[in-house]
Design a protein around this motif. Structure first.
Motif, PDB file in Angstrom:
ATOM      1  N   GLN A  46      28.474  36.063  46.693  1.00 43.99           N
ATOM      2  CA  GLN A  46      29.128  36.239  45.385  1.00 43.99           C
ATOM      3  C   GLN A  46      30.630  36.400  45.557  1.00 43.99           C
ATOM      4  O   GLN A  46      31.417  35.843  44.772  1.00 43.99           O
ATOM      5  N   LEU A  47      31.047  37.137  46.570  1.00 45.53           N
ATOM      6  CA  LEU A  47      32.463  37.329  46.859  1.00 45.53           C
ATOM      7  C   LEU A  47      33.127  35.979  47.149  1.00 45.53           C
ATOM      8  O   LEU A  47      34.177  35.658  46.587  1.00 45.53           O
ATOM      9  N   ILE A  48      32.500  35.190  47.989  1.00 49.40           N
ATOM     10  CA  ILE A  48      33.045  33.865  48.316  1.00 49.40           C
ATOM     11  C   ILE A  48      33.106  32.984  47.076  1.00 49.40           C
ATOM     12  O   ILE A  48      34.087  32.271  46.853  1.00 49.40           O
ATOM     13  N   SER A  49      32.104  33.051  46.246  1.00 53.45           N
ATOM     14  CA  SER A  49      32.099  32.268  45.011  1.00 53.45           C
ATOM     15  C   SER A  49      33.264  32.647  44.110  1.00 53.45           C
ATOM     16  O   SER A  49      33.950  31.782  43.549  1.00 53.45           O
ATOM     17  N   SER A  72      42.546  39.779  42.251  1.00 47.91           N
ATOM     18  CA  SER A  72      42.844  41.039  42.939  1.00 47.91           C
ATOM     19  C   SER A  72      41.572  41.656  43.510  1.00 47.91           C
ATOM     20  O   SER A  72      40.464  41.417  43.026  1.00 47.91           O
ATOM     21  N   VAL A  73      41.760  42.486  44.519  1.00 48.47           N
ATOM     22  CA  VAL A  73      40.642  43.197  45.136  1.00 48.47           C
ATOM     23  C   VAL A  73      39.993  44.123  44.114  1.00 48.47           C
ATOM     24  O   VAL A  73      38.762  44.246  44.068  1.00 48.47           O
ATOM     25  N   VAL A  74      40.787  44.726  43.264  1.00 51.77           N
ATOM     26  CA  VAL A  74      40.251  45.617  42.219  1.00 51.77           C
ATOM     27  C   VAL A  74      39.336  44.820  41.282  1.00 51.77           C
ATOM     28  O   VAL A  74      38.237  45.271  40.935  1.00 51.77           O
ATOM     29  N   GLU A  75      39.782  43.627  40.860  1.00 52.06           N
ATOM     30  CA  GLU A  75      38.975  42.793  39.971  1.00 52.06           C
ATOM     31  C   GLU A  75      37.706  42.312  40.684  1.00 52.06           C
ATOM     32  O   GLU A  75      36.630  42.280  40.084  1.00 52.06           O
ATOM     33  N   LEU A  76      37.822  41.948  41.962  1.00 51.03           N
ATOM     34  CA  LEU A  76      36.633  41.545  42.726  1.00 51.03           C
ATOM     35  C   LEU A  76      35.626  42.693  42.781  1.00 51.03           C
ATOM     36  O   LEU A  76      34.430  42.489  42.567  1.00 51.03           O
ATOM     37  N   ALA A  77      36.107  43.898  43.062  1.00 50.93           N
ATOM     38  CA  ALA A  77      35.230  45.068  43.136  1.00 50.93           C
ATOM     39  C   ALA A  77      34.534  45.301  41.798  1.00 50.93           C
ATOM     40  O   ALA A  77      33.329  45.596  41.747  1.00 50.93           O
ATOM     41  N   ARG A  78      35.284  45.167  40.695  1.00 46.34           N
ATOM     42  CA  ARG A  78      34.689  45.360  39.372  1.00 46.34           C
ATOM     43  C   ARG A  78      33.598  44.323  39.122  1.00 46.34           C
ATOM     44  O   ARG A  78      32.505  44.665  38.680  1.00 46.34           O
ATOM     45  N   LYS A  79      33.875  43.068  39.414  1.00 46.85           N
ATOM     46  CA  LYS A  79      32.893  42.009  39.151  1.00 46.85           C
ATOM     47  C   LYS A  79      31.670  42.115  40.057  1.00 46.85           C
ATOM     48  O   LYS A  79      30.562  41.772  39.654  1.00 46.85           O
ATOM     49  N   LEU A  80      31.870  42.589  41.277  1.00 49.37           N
ATOM     50  CA  LEU A  80      30.753  42.735  42.212  1.00 49.37           C
ATOM     51  C   LEU A  80      30.032  44.078  42.078  1.00 49.37           C
ATOM     52  O   LEU A  80      28.981  44.278  42.678  1.00 49.37           O
ATOM     53  N   ARG A  81      30.647  44.983  41.316  1.00 51.44           N
ATOM     54  CA  ARG A  81      30.107  46.334  41.120  1.00 51.44           C
ATOM     55  C   ARG A  81      29.969  47.102  42.441  1.00 51.44           C
ATOM     56  O   ARG A  81      28.926  47.689  42.748  1.00 51.44           O
ATOM     57  N   VAL A  82      31.056  47.014  43.239  1.00 45.45           N
ATOM     58  CA  VAL A  82      31.131  47.755  44.501  1.00 45.45           C
ATOM     59  C   VAL A  82      32.511  48.407  44.581  1.00 45.45           C
ATOM     60  O   VAL A  82      33.393  48.122  43.780  1.00 45.45           O
ATOM     61  N   ARG A 134      36.296  49.216  45.958  1.00 47.71           N
ATOM     62  CA  ARG A 134      37.395  48.378  46.422  1.00 47.71           C
ATOM     63  C   ARG A 134      37.402  48.273  47.945  1.00 47.71           C
ATOM     64  O   ARG A 134      37.612  47.201  48.513  1.00 47.71           O
ATOM     65  N   ALA A 135      37.152  49.374  48.636  1.00 44.57           N
ATOM     66  CA  ALA A 135      37.119  49.373  50.099  1.00 44.57           C
ATOM     67  C   ALA A 135      36.015  48.454  50.628  1.00 44.57           C
ATOM     68  O   ALA A 135      36.184  47.809  51.668  1.00 44.57           O
ATOM     69  N   THR A 136      34.911  48.391  49.907  1.00 46.82           N
ATOM     70  CA  THR A 136      33.817  47.500  50.310  1.00 46.82           C
ATOM     71  C   THR A 136      34.281  46.052  50.275  1.00 46.82           C
ATOM     72  O   THR A 136      34.016  45.276  51.201  1.00 46.82           O
ATOM     73  N   VAL A 137      34.986  45.680  49.222  1.00 45.23           N
ATOM     74  CA  VAL A 137      35.506  44.310  49.115  1.00 45.23           C
ATOM     75  C   VAL A 137      36.482  44.036  50.245  1.00 45.23           C
ATOM     76  O   VAL A 137      36.406  42.995  50.914  1.00 45.23           O
ATOM     77  N   GLN A 138      37.409  44.958  50.490  1.00 48.55           N
ATOM     78  CA  GLN A 138      38.399  44.766  51.552  1.00 48.55           C
ATOM     79  C   GLN A 138      37.724  44.632  52.915  1.00 48.55           C
ATOM     80  O   GLN A 138      38.088  43.768  53.715  1.00 48.55           O
ATOM     81  N   ASN A 139      36.740  45.484  53.174  1.00 50.30           N
ATOM     82  CA  ASN A 139      36.026  45.429  54.455  1.00 50.30           C
ATOM     83  C   ASN A 139      35.268  44.109  54.615  1.00 50.30           C
ATOM     84  O   ASN A 139      35.269  43.502  55.683  1.00 50.30           O
ATOM     85  N   ARG A 140      34.602  43.667  53.538  1.00 53.67           N
ATOM     86  CA  ARG A 140      33.850  42.406  53.604  1.00 53.67           C
ATOM     87  C   ARG A 140      34.785  41.210  53.803  1.00 53.67           C
ATOM     88  O   ARG A 140      34.490  40.326  54.599  1.00 53.67           O
ATOM     89  N   MET A 141      35.902  41.206  53.078  1.00 55.83           N
ATOM     90  CA  MET A 141      36.855  40.100  53.246  1.00 55.83           C
ATOM     91  C   MET A 141      37.398  40.082  54.674  1.00 55.83           C
ATOM     92  O   MET A 141      37.494  39.020  55.300  1.00 55.83           O
ATOM     93  N   GLY A 142      37.733  41.240  55.201  1.00 53.05           N
ATOM     94  CA  GLY A 142      38.224  41.329  56.576  1.00 53.05           C
ATOM     95  C   GLY A 142      37.203  40.829  57.578  1.00 53.05           C
ATOM     96  O   GLY A 142      37.530  40.081  58.508  1.00 53.05           O
TER      97      GLY A 142
END
Length: 140
Positions: free
Chosen positions: A7-10, A19-29, A31-39
């Motif tokens: 879903q993140l890749i999509s 933004s990472v904040v918007e990704l976190a909101r859309k994924l319901r996780v 912000r740190a989770t999004v940053q860690n996954r992207m890294g």
């Protein structure tokens, strides 16, 4: 990769500047989770870069086409090497079936497009080609 990674890749494919904040909101996780996954996805080489998509009509090259290419015998690597270095070849894809490669081509004029086709067809190891000019784009 799990469903959250997909879903993140999509979401990033749709808009790599989100933004990472918007990704976190859309994924319901978090912000740190999004940053860690992207890294992690970057370190593992799954995400290799971020890019800009342009409207097809915004580019200078007025003629776009897809060329199907059949390669003789064991000339595949040599043909790929030559096509990779060709400035009018913007993408190459290996395929299965009748054709070995698909090449996306761009040219400014019909005359330059004709010269491009002739130069590619003259490459040693290319057995046959079929080219379709792209008329309009409906989805990128």
């Amino acid at each position: 990769m799990d469903d959250t990674d997909r879903q993140l890749i999509s979401l990033l494919r749709d808009n790599a500047r989100i933004s990472v904040v918007e990704l976190a909101r859309k994924l319901r996780v978090a912000r740190a989770t999004v940053q860690n996954r992207m890294g992690r996805l970057e370190r593992e080489g799954i995400i290799v870069g971020y890019t800009v998509r342009l409207r097809p009509d915004s580019e200078q090259h007025g003629i776009r086409a897809m060329m199907s290419i059949a390669i003789d015998g064991y000339h595949g690597e040599a043909v790929l090497r030559l096509l990779r270095g060709h400035p009018a070849v913007v993408a190459l894809h290996t395929t299965n079936g009748r054709w070995d490669l698909m090449a996306e081509l761009r040219a400014d004029t019909l005359e330059s497009f004709d010269a491009l086709l002739n130069s590619i067809r003259a490459i040693e190891g290319i057995a046959n080609t079929e080219t379709s000019i792209l008329l309009s784009t409906h989805k990128l």
